[in-house]
Design a protein around this motif. Structure first.
Motif, mmCIF file in Angstrom:
data_model
loop_
_atom_site.group_PDB
_atom_site.id
_atom_site.type_symbol
_atom_site.label_atom_id
_atom_site.label_comp_id
_atom_site.label_asym_id
_atom_site.label_seq_id
_atom_site.Cartn_x
_atom_site.Cartn_y
_atom_site.Cartn_z
ATOM 1 N N GLU A 44 0.850 -1.185 0.000
ATOM 2 C CA GLU A 44 0.000 0.000 0.000
ATOM 3 C C GLU A 44 0.884 1.233 0.000
ATOM 4 O OE1 GLU A 44 -2.414 0.152 3.555
ATOM 5 O OE2 GLU A 44 -0.730 -0.368 4.821
ATOM 6 N N THR A 45 0.331 2.324 -0.463
ATOM 7 C CA THR A 45 1.103 3.560 -0.499
ATOM 8 C C THR A 45 1.074 4.219 0.876
ATOM 9 O OG1 THR A 45 -0.818 4.826 -1.239
ATOM 10 C CG2 THR A 45 0.629 3.935 -2.944
ATOM 11 N N THR A 46 2.229 4.764 1.246
ATOM 12 C CA THR A 46 2.356 5.521 2.490
ATOM 13 C C THR A 46 3.267 6.711 2.213
ATOM 14 O OG1 THR A 46 4.307 4.301 3.229
ATOM 15 C CG2 THR A 46 2.152 3.423 3.907
ATOM 16 N N PRO A 47 3.128 7.778 2.978
ATOM 17 C CA PRO A 47 4.027 8.920 2.761
ATOM 18 C C PRO A 47 5.504 8.545 2.873
ATOM 19 C CG PRO A 47 2.190 9.563 4.152
ATOM 20 C CD PRO A 47 2.100 8.065 3.975
ATOM 21 N N SER A 48 5.845 7.611 3.758
ATOM 22 C CA SER A 48 7.255 7.252 3.942
ATOM 23 C C SER A 48 7.824 6.464 2.764
ATOM 24 C CB SER A 48 7.435 6.458 5.236
ATOM 25 O OG SER A 48 6.744 5.227 5.156
ATOM 26 N N PHE A 95 -0.567 -10.378 -4.555
ATOM 27 C CA PHE A 95 -1.875 -10.088 -5.146
ATOM 28 C C PHE A 95 -2.189 -8.621 -4.909
ATOM 29 C CE2 PHE A 95 -1.861 -14.560 -4.277
ATOM 30 C CZ PHE A 95 -2.529 -15.126 -5.349
ATOM 31 N N SER A 96 -2.353 -7.866 -5.990
ATOM 32 C CA SER A 96 -2.718 -6.454 -5.905
ATOM 33 C C SER A 96 -3.976 -6.239 -6.732
ATOM 34 C CB SER A 96 -1.588 -5.570 -6.437
ATOM 35 O OG SER A 96 -0.439 -5.704 -5.621
ATOM 36 N N PRO A 97 -5.067 -5.787 -6.089
ATOM 37 C CA PRO A 97 -6.330 -5.648 -6.814
ATOM 38 C C PRO A 97 -6.266 -4.543 -7.862
ATOM 39 C CG PRO A 97 -6.527 -4.708 -4.627
ATOM 40 C CD PRO A 97 -5.171 -5.348 -4.697
ATOM 41 N N LEU A 98 -6.766 -4.846 -9.039
ATOM 42 C CA LEU A 98 -6.868 -3.856 -10.107
ATOM 43 C C LEU A 98 -8.273 -3.261 -10.167
ATOM 44 C CD1 LEU A 98 -4.912 -5.768 -12.909
ATOM 45 C CD2 LEU A 98 -4.075 -3.938 -11.414
ATOM 46 N N PHE A 137 -8.035 -11.745 7.110
ATOM 47 C CA PHE A 137 -7.899 -10.294 7.052
ATOM 48 C C PHE A 137 -8.754 -9.752 5.913
ATOM 49 C CE2 PHE A 137 -3.897 -11.862 8.805
ATOM 50 C CZ PHE A 137 -3.773 -11.086 9.948
ATOM 51 N N LEU A 138 -9.367 -8.608 6.157
ATOM 52 C CA LEU A 138 -10.115 -7.903 5.118
ATOM 53 C C LEU A 138 -9.206 -6.833 4.531
ATOM 54 C CD1 LEU A 138 -12.716 -7.245 3.555
ATOM 55 C CD2 LEU A 138 -13.374 -5.775 5.483
ATOM 56 N N ALA A 139 -8.843 -7.004 3.261
ATOM 57 C CA ALA A 139 -8.003 -6.036 2.556
ATOM 58 C C ALA A 139 -8.895 -5.025 1.850
ATOM 59 C CB ALA A 139 -7.114 -6.745 1.543
ATOM 60 N N ARG A 140 -8.532 -3.761 1.962
ATOM 61 C CA ARG A 140 -9.234 -2.719 1.215
ATOM 62 C C ARG A 140 -8.887 -2.858 -0.268
ATOM 63 N NH1 ARG A 140 -6.225 0.569 4.864
ATOM 64 N NH2 ARG A 140 -5.224 1.345 2.976
ATOM 65 N N GLY A 141 -9.635 -2.186 -1.101
ATOM 66 C CA GLY A 141 -9.392 -2.238 -2.537
ATOM 67 C C GLY A 141 -8.125 -1.544 -2.984
ATOM 68 N N ASP A 142 -7.458 -0.812 -2.069
ATOM 69 C CA ASP A 142 -6.187 -0.162 -2.405
ATOM 70 C C ASP A 142 -5.005 -0.831 -1.701
ATOM 71 O OD1 ASP A 142 -6.740 0.679 0.195
ATOM 72 O OD2 ASP A 142 -6.191 2.765 -0.167
ATOM 73 N N GLN A 143 -5.214 -2.040 -1.183
ATOM 74 C CA GLN A 143 -4.148 -2.796 -0.527
ATOM 75 C C GLN A 143 -3.910 -4.102 -1.270
ATOM 76 O OE1 GLN A 143 -6.117 -3.166 3.366
ATOM 77 N NE2 GLN A 143 -4.298 -2.201 4.264
ATOM 78 N N GLY A 144 -2.650 -4.487 -1.355
ATOM 79 C CA GLY A 144 -2.297 -5.800 -1.861
ATOM 80 C C GLY A 144 -1.504 -6.536 -0.802
ATOM 81 N N VAL A 145 -1.178 -7.793 -1.072
ATOM 82 C CA VAL A 145 -0.357 -8.577 -0.150
ATOM 83 C C VAL A 145 0.706 -9.330 -0.935
ATOM 84 C CG1 VAL A 145 -2.150 -8.885 1.604
ATOM 85 C CG2 VAL A 145 -1.914 -10.583 -0.211
ATOM 86 N N ASN A 146 1.833 -9.556 -0.284
ATOM 87 C CA ASN A 146 2.868 -10.431 -0.815
ATOM 88 C C ASN A 146 3.110 -11.514 0.225
ATOM 89 O OD1 ASN A 146 4.946 -11.246 -2.699
ATOM 90 N ND2 ASN A 146 6.406 -10.582 -1.151
ATOM 91 N N THR A 165 5.825 12.572 -11.062
ATOM 92 C CA THR A 165 5.375 11.237 -10.678
ATOM 93 C C THR A 165 5.771 10.957 -9.239
ATOM 94 O OG1 THR A 165 5.681 10.468 -12.951
ATOM 95 C CG2 THR A 165 5.547 8.779 -11.246
ATOM 96 N N GLU A 166 4.838 10.385 -8.488
ATOM 97 C CA GLU A 166 5.149 9.899 -7.148
ATOM 98 C C GLU A 166 5.463 8.415 -7.250
ATOM 99 O OE1 GLU A 166 1.893 10.632 -4.517
ATOM 100 O OE2 GLU A 166 2.128 12.808 -4.618
ATOM 101 N N ARG A 167 6.647 8.042 -6.829
ATOM 102 C CA ARG A 167 7.043 6.634 -6.821
ATOM 103 C C ARG A 167 6.997 6.139 -5.380
ATOM 104 N NH1 ARG A 167 12.372 3.749 -9.383
ATOM 105 N NH2 ARG A 167 12.205 1.819 -8.196
ATOM 106 N N HIS A 168 6.200 5.123 -5.144
ATOM 107 C CA HIS A 168 6.159 4.476 -3.831
ATOM 108 C C HIS A 168 7.086 3.274 -3.939
ATOM 109 C CE1 HIS A 168 3.063 6.999 -2.050
ATOM 110 N NE2 HIS A 168 2.694 7.154 -3.313
ATOM 111 N N HIS A 169 8.267 3.426 -3.363
ATOM 112 C CA HIS A 169 9.415 2.580 -3.637
ATOM 113 C C HIS A 169 9.507 1.371 -2.704
ATOM 114 C CE1 HIS A 169 13.402 1.786 -5.207
ATOM 115 N NE2 HIS A 169 13.839 1.657 -3.970
ATOM 116 N N ALA A 170 9.887 0.233 -3.275
ATOM 117 C CA ALA A 170 10.230 -0.988 -2.534
ATOM 118 C C ALA A 170 9.149 -1.382 -1.528
ATOM 119 C CB ALA A 170 11.589 -0.837 -1.855
#
Length: 166
Positions: free
Chosen positions: A23-27, A84-87, A110-119, A37-42
């Motif tokens: 998921e994206t976070t400010p950090s 798995f990352s929801p499109l 766990f209930l994942a929001r539509g903007d969260q994925g898991v590895n 472009t905002e890159r949410h890295h690694a």
């Protein structure tokens, strides 16, 4: 007696034993392309073990689950992680379990929001994809290569999941 599993919100802290929440976070953000472009890295590091193995990207199209839903098996991938990352932007359920001597312990949901994925890390017991509400597409990073990368375990007594409150 029916054994219903509790559904909890997906958080990085709760999911750490099993892998990464994507998921994206400010950090995680840095600007690239001249600030356009905002890159949410690694956000996660996929794994692929073994000679000739590589990471591939797939799109999985999952059918929505019907509830109550029976969890009668789990699987794991000893040679690679799987993300798995929801499109579709829809929530989905994530079912995982600790290893207990080569078999899954009691599953956690766990209930994942539509903007969260898991590895899922290598060797993490998990249940197959669980879309909610409608047919949903997921971007999946997975291992391709020689070797058996699938183990399945079937429970003697299934667990149940009630319909989640969305």
């Amino acid at each position: 007696m029916t054994d219903f599993l509790e559904i909890r919100p997906l958080t990085k802290e709760a999911f750490t034993p099993f892998g990464d929440v994507i998921e994206t976070t400010p950090s995680s953000m840095r600007h690239i392309n001249g600030g356009q472009t905002e890159r949410h890295h690694a956000l996660s590091a996929p794994e692929a073990a073994g000679e000739g193995a590589r990471i591939i990207l797939n799109i999985f199209r999952g059918q929505p689950r019907v509830f109550p839903h029976k969890i009668d098996m789990m699987e794991r991938h000893p040679l690679g992680s799987q993300s798995f990352s929801p499109l579709s932007g829809r929530p989905f359920l994530v079912v995982v379990a600790q290893d207990d001597g080569g078999r899954p312990a009691r599953p956690q949901v766990f209930l994942a929001r539509g903007d969260q994925g898991v590895n899922y890390r290598r060797n993490v017991w998990h249940y197959p994809l669980m879309p909610l509400q409608a047919v949903s597409d997921f971007l999946v990073a997975d291992r391709e290569g020689p070797g058996n990368n699938l183990e399945e375990y079937f429970f003697d007594e299934p667990f149940m999941i009630a319909e989640p409150s969305l």
